[in-house]
Design a protein around this motif. Structure first.
Motif, mmCIF file in Angstrom:
data_model
loop_
_atom_site.group_PDB
_atom_site.id
_atom_site.type_symbol
_atom_site.label_atom_id
_atom_site.label_comp_id
_atom_site.label_asym_id
_atom_site.label_seq_id
_atom_site.Cartn_x
_atom_site.Cartn_y
_atom_site.Cartn_z
ATOM 1 N N GLY A 37 -3.800 -0.760 -4.574
ATOM 2 C CA GLY A 37 -4.071 0.635 -4.008
ATOM 3 C C GLY A 37 -5.616 0.628 -3.680
ATOM 4 O O GLY A 37 -5.971 1.851 -3.179
ATOM 5 N N ILE A 38 -6.509 -0.373 -3.997
ATOM 6 C CA ILE A 38 -7.803 -0.266 -3.538
ATOM 7 C C ILE A 38 -8.245 0.218 -2.204
ATOM 8 O O ILE A 38 -9.011 1.141 -1.882
ATOM 9 C CB ILE A 38 -8.611 -1.447 -4.105
ATOM 10 N N GLY A 39 -7.478 -0.537 -1.367
ATOM 11 C CA GLY A 39 -7.732 -0.194 0.198
ATOM 12 C C GLY A 39 -7.519 0.994 0.461
ATOM 13 O O GLY A 39 -8.135 1.714 1.380
ATOM 14 N N VAL A 40 -6.130 1.629 -0.004
ATOM 15 C CA VAL A 40 -5.886 3.087 0.172
ATOM 16 C C VAL A 40 -6.733 3.891 -0.368
ATOM 17 O O VAL A 40 -7.207 5.130 0.368
ATOM 18 C CB VAL A 40 -4.591 3.277 -0.080
ATOM 19 N N GLY A 41 -7.210 3.791 -1.343
ATOM 20 C CA GLY A 41 -7.954 4.742 -2.148
ATOM 21 C C GLY A 41 -9.341 4.789 -1.504
ATOM 22 O O GLY A 41 -9.840 5.994 -1.483
ATOM 23 N N HIS A 42 -9.939 3.781 -0.904
ATOM 24 C CA HIS A 42 -11.418 3.779 -0.295
ATOM 25 C C HIS A 42 -11.167 4.441 1.127
ATOM 26 O O HIS A 42 -12.142 5.409 1.440
ATOM 27 C CB HIS A 42 -11.848 2.563 0.129
ATOM 28 N N SER A 43 -9.842 4.598 1.693
ATOM 29 C CA SER A 43 -9.761 5.302 3.133
ATOM 30 C C SER A 43 -9.552 6.774 2.491
ATOM 31 O O SER A 43 -10.168 7.823 3.276
ATOM 32 C CB SER A 43 -8.345 4.877 3.366
ATOM 33 N N ALA A 46 2.199 0.545 -15.473
ATOM 34 C CA ALA A 46 3.449 0.279 -14.534
ATOM 35 C C ALA A 46 2.959 0.150 -13.067
ATOM 36 O O ALA A 46 3.785 -0.730 -12.559
ATOM 37 C CB ALA A 46 4.261 1.635 -14.830
ATOM 38 N N THR A 47 2.135 0.826 -12.647
ATOM 39 C CA THR A 47 1.994 0.409 -11.117
ATOM 40 C C THR A 47 1.392 -0.511 -10.892
ATOM 41 O O THR A 47 1.544 -1.240 -9.844
ATOM 42 C CB THR A 47 1.040 1.708 -10.771
ATOM 43 N N ALA A 48 0.372 -0.964 -11.777
ATOM 44 C CA ALA A 48 -0.362 -2.104 -11.816
ATOM 45 C C ALA A 48 0.561 -3.507 -11.746
ATOM 46 O O ALA A 48 0.432 -4.427 -11.093
ATOM 47 C CB ALA A 48 -1.509 -2.401 -12.928
ATOM 48 N N ALA A 49 1.551 -3.425 -12.559
ATOM 49 C CA ALA A 49 2.605 -4.420 -12.712
ATOM 50 C C ALA A 49 3.260 -4.574 -11.439
ATOM 51 O O ALA A 49 3.840 -5.507 -11.088
ATOM 52 C CB ALA A 49 3.472 -4.213 -14.070
ATOM 53 N N LEU A 50 3.505 -3.449 -10.657
ATOM 54 C CA LEU A 50 4.178 -3.573 -9.683
ATOM 55 C C LEU A 50 3.596 -3.856 -8.147
ATOM 56 O O LEU A 50 4.177 -4.641 -7.356
ATOM 57 C CB LEU A 50 4.959 -2.145 -9.268
ATOM 58 N N VAL A 51 2.425 -3.545 -8.149
ATOM 59 C CA VAL A 51 1.575 -3.645 -6.699
ATOM 60 C C VAL A 51 0.177 -4.615 -7.066
ATOM 61 O O VAL A 51 -0.253 -4.798 -6.277
ATOM 62 C CB VAL A 51 1.227 -2.524 -6.183
ATOM 63 N N GLY A 52 0.115 -4.591 -8.252
ATOM 64 C CA GLY A 52 -1.134 -5.647 -8.778
ATOM 65 C C GLY A 52 -2.488 -4.784 -9.067
ATOM 66 O O GLY A 52 -2.434 -3.537 -8.607
ATOM 67 N N PRO A 90 -0.788 18.782 -8.042
ATOM 68 C CA PRO A 90 -1.777 17.586 -7.812
ATOM 69 C C PRO A 90 -2.765 17.741 -6.781
ATOM 70 O O PRO A 90 -2.517 18.939 -5.997
ATOM 71 C CB PRO A 90 -1.085 16.278 -7.741
ATOM 72 N N THR A 91 -3.974 17.303 -6.899
ATOM 73 C CA THR A 91 -4.920 17.489 -5.691
ATOM 74 C C THR A 91 -5.308 16.228 -5.239
ATOM 75 O O THR A 91 -4.999 15.051 -5.827
ATOM 76 C CB THR A 91 -6.478 17.950 -6.714
ATOM 77 N N LEU A 92 -5.975 16.042 -4.388
ATOM 78 C CA LEU A 92 -6.387 14.923 -3.497
ATOM 79 C C LEU A 92 -7.294 13.919 -4.635
ATOM 80 O O LEU A 92 -7.034 12.825 -4.809
ATOM 81 C CB LEU A 92 -6.885 15.015 -2.451
ATOM 82 N N PRO A 93 -8.259 14.559 -5.210
ATOM 83 C CA PRO A 93 -9.030 13.608 -6.261
ATOM 84 C C PRO A 93 -7.974 13.220 -7.432
ATOM 85 O O PRO A 93 -8.425 12.140 -7.843
ATOM 86 C CB PRO A 93 -9.912 14.527 -6.835
ATOM 87 N N MET A 94 -7.174 13.882 -7.567
ATOM 88 C CA MET A 94 -5.969 13.120 -8.612
ATOM 89 C C MET A 94 -5.583 11.982 -8.258
ATOM 90 O O MET A 94 -5.368 10.680 -8.895
ATOM 91 C CB MET A 94 -5.128 14.301 -9.311
ATOM 92 N N VAL A 95 -4.765 11.957 -7.128
ATOM 93 C CA VAL A 95 -4.238 10.976 -6.307
ATOM 94 C C VAL A 95 -4.946 9.699 -6.225
ATOM 95 O O VAL A 95 -4.693 8.586 -6.419
ATOM 96 C CB VAL A 95 -3.632 11.398 -4.812
ATOM 97 N N LEU A 96 -6.328 10.248 -5.879
ATOM 98 C CA LEU A 96 -7.497 8.996 -5.749
ATOM 99 C C LEU A 96 -7.905 8.184 -7.049
ATOM 100 O O LEU A 96 -7.964 7.177 -7.024
ATOM 101 C CB LEU A 96 -8.650 9.668 -5.010
ATOM 102 N N GLU A 112 0.740 -1.147 0.025
ATOM 103 C CA GLU A 112 0.236 -0.027 0.083
ATOM 104 C C GLU A 112 0.806 1.336 0.097
ATOM 105 O O GLU A 112 0.482 2.385 -0.511
ATOM 106 C CB GLU A 112 -0.939 -0.210 1.232
ATOM 107 N N HIS A 113 2.044 1.185 0.950
ATOM 108 C CA HIS A 113 2.744 2.403 0.792
ATOM 109 C C HIS A 113 3.373 2.547 -0.786
ATOM 110 O O HIS A 113 3.301 3.672 -1.135
ATOM 111 C CB HIS A 113 4.038 2.196 1.628
ATOM 112 N N THR A 114 3.746 1.647 -1.648
ATOM 113 C CA THR A 114 4.215 1.737 -2.832
ATOM 114 C C THR A 114 3.120 2.203 -3.832
ATOM 115 O O THR A 114 3.490 3.008 -4.656
ATOM 116 C CB THR A 114 4.712 0.218 -3.251
ATOM 117 N N ALA A 115 1.837 1.649 -3.447
ATOM 118 C CA ALA A 115 0.861 2.090 -4.230
ATOM 119 C C ALA A 115 0.570 3.582 -4.144
ATOM 120 O O ALA A 115 0.129 4.514 -5.264
ATOM 121 C CB ALA A 115 -0.468 1.254 -4.022
ATOM 122 N N LEU A 116 0.402 3.959 -2.987
ATOM 123 C CA LEU A 116 0.194 5.399 -2.624
ATOM 124 C C LEU A 116 1.335 6.378 -3.392
ATOM 125 O O LEU A 116 0.811 7.556 -3.701
ATOM 126 C CB LEU A 116 0.204 5.497 -1.092
#
Length: 486
Positions: free
Chosen positions: A281-287, A271-277, A256-262, A238-242
């Motif tokens: 980042g789904i759990g971090v995104g919902h938080s 590239a991110t999906a290949a690294l973390v699946g 950037p803004t918070l909606p962009m990061v979300l 999750e750290h890597t995904a964030l």
């Protein structure tokens, strides 16, 4: 034992041997003059008072009755002025001097009491510019903080209020020419982007500046997610995904803004999906989503509509619209607002500024805010800022945890590290904790428990003053918080 009343003289300073012999000869001649026996003198006084005047009233002559006169010769005691100042504070104090902001009257010194954290630091009276003001409700602690801030502004200092949860600092900012208020809350038109880069220091290179901004943004995002799920730290994935989502958002938009990061958390790049699946980042995104479409919707989820005015004498972050919101919402708002404000006030090129943390117990109970405050406490001299923490009592730290709590010890460390401590009246029960935390003496504790409204104990380094805050009629109209009780 000589039972006659003797004449005792005082040896003058600088007396030589011959003069001493002459003085003693004179004393002996006086003592041989006719005098009353001590028993007769007491009998005479008893008769004048209406008693029998009988010598029998003395009682029987034996050791148990302590009959007769006794001469006591206490051993002389010598002490330096430094020791006497510790044993009897306030009585040997010469004052801090006329430089700085006028606060009021030194009740024991009978003169004006002036204070400025930077002046005190230059004189060597304190080792750091941080200030703690403590006092129960209605004792005048808020009046003291506002007096110090507003009068310092007239001397060229600046001020920033990180969070004003009760709206008490809004009229203060409005009363100061050029003062600015930023009001955030549900339904307000103001938007504050906590991911703003803030003013750049001229001492930093491009690479250094990018690293500082990136680190600040990363810490905020981790804090927001942690606040949403306390007790569940982020996993390495999750750290890597964030971190990757923040990198992708910055690549798409330099601010950037918070909606962009979300968006990049819920829909990662290949590239991110290949690294973390794909779901890393789904759990971090919902938080994080709560800051965009939850309690804080419309507050910190868009580009800033206001900018920090470095030239304004005072800026206030008004969060009074959040009264009644949940503790999590208040913590999220405090984290976003404080990060945005920190990016502006921690610029070494800026003016000397007092950063106010009102309702300090709430700030200290927030792990993220506590970490931010600890950092600013340590770096205050480098930033040129003076942190002003206002709270009710040391016992409020019990809400953070017991004596074994790491957060509580960290919060207590902030109070003990402040070289300027202003204590208004405290009740007897929490005084022991206050004494230990702030290093008060027994004499100081006795004074604190009896202080009237508007009078406080100022501990500046290892020096103590009892100061009555003097407020003008115009100031009282702006500073007062008791108008609803009148």
């Amino acid at each position: 034992m000589n039972k006659h009343v003797a004449t005792v003289s005082i040896a003058p300073a600088g007396e030589n041997r011959s003069e001493r012999k002459e003085r003693r000869r004179s004393e002996r001649s006086l003592n041989t003059s006719p005098t009353l026996l001590l028993r007769e003198l007491r009998a005479q006084r008893a008769a004048e008072a209406g008693g029998s005047g009988s010598v029998v009233d003395w009682g029987k002559r034996n050791g148990a009755t302590l009959w007769g006169p006794h001469r006591v010769h206490p051993a002389p005691h010598r002490a330096s002025t430094l020791t006497m100042a510790a044993a009897y504070p306030f009585l040997t104090e010469s004052g801090l001097g006329p430089e700085g902001t006028y606060i009021g009257t030194d009740l024991f010194g009978s003169g004006a009491f002036c204070y400025d954290p930077w002046v005190m630091y230059d004189k060597g009276f304190i080792s750091g510019p941080s200030i703690v003001v403590i006092g129960t409700v209605g004792t005048g602690k808020s009046m003291c903080g506002k007096s110090l801030v507003t009068r310092s502004v007239t001397l060229g200092r600046k001020a920033a209020v990180a969070s004003d949860p009760k709206g008490e600092w809004v009229p203060v900012a409005n009363a100061i020419p050029g003062g600015k208020v930023i009001s955030v809350g549900p339904g307000r038109a103001t938007r504050v982007n906590p991911l703003d880069a803030g003013p750049r220091s001229s001492a930093l290179s491009d690479a250094q500046w990018l690293a500082v901004v990136r680190q600040r943004r990363r810490h905020l995002l981790v804090a927001l997610v942690s606040l949403m799920r306390p007790g569940a730290p982020l996993s390495p994935v999750e750290h890597t995904a964030l971190d990757m989502a923040l990198t992708d958002a910055v690549a798409a938009n330099s601010t950037p803004t918070l909606p962009m990061v979300l968006q990049y958390l819920l829909n990662p790049t290949p590239a991110t999906a290949a690294l973390v699946g794909p779901a890393g980042g789904i759990g971090v995104g919902h938080s994080l989503r709560r800051t965009v479409s939850g309690d804080l919707e419309g507050m910190f989820d868009a580009p800033s509509t206001v900018a920090f005015d470095a030239d304004a004498p005072i800026m206030v972050m008004d969060t009074s619209a959040l009264i009644g919101a949940s503790e999590q919402a208040l913590s999220l708002a405090a984290a976003c607002g404080a990060t945005w404000l920190e990016a502006a006030v921690t610029n070494p090129d800026g003016a000397k500024r007092i950063v106010v943390y009102d309702e300090g117990w709430r700030m200290l109970a927030d792990p993220y805010m506590l970490a931010k405050m600890s950092e600013q406490w340590r770096l205050a001299r480098g930033y040129g800022i003076s942190n002003l923490l206002i709270m009710h009592k040391i016992a409020d730290l019990n809400e953070i945890g017991d004596s074994t709590s790491g957060l509580r010890q960290k919060a207590l460390g902030l109070l003990t590290e402040a070289d300027t401590r202003v204590i208004y009246r405290q009740k007897h029960d929490p005084m022991q904790l206050t004494k230990e935390a702030l290093g008060l003496t027994e004499a100081e504790c006795e004074h604190v428990e009896k202080l009237p409204k508007g009078v406080g104990l100022w501990k500046v380094g290892n020096r103590s003053f009892i100061v009555a805050n003097q407020v003008t009629t115009d100031e009282l109209a702006v500073f007062g918080t008791d108008e609803r009780m009148l």
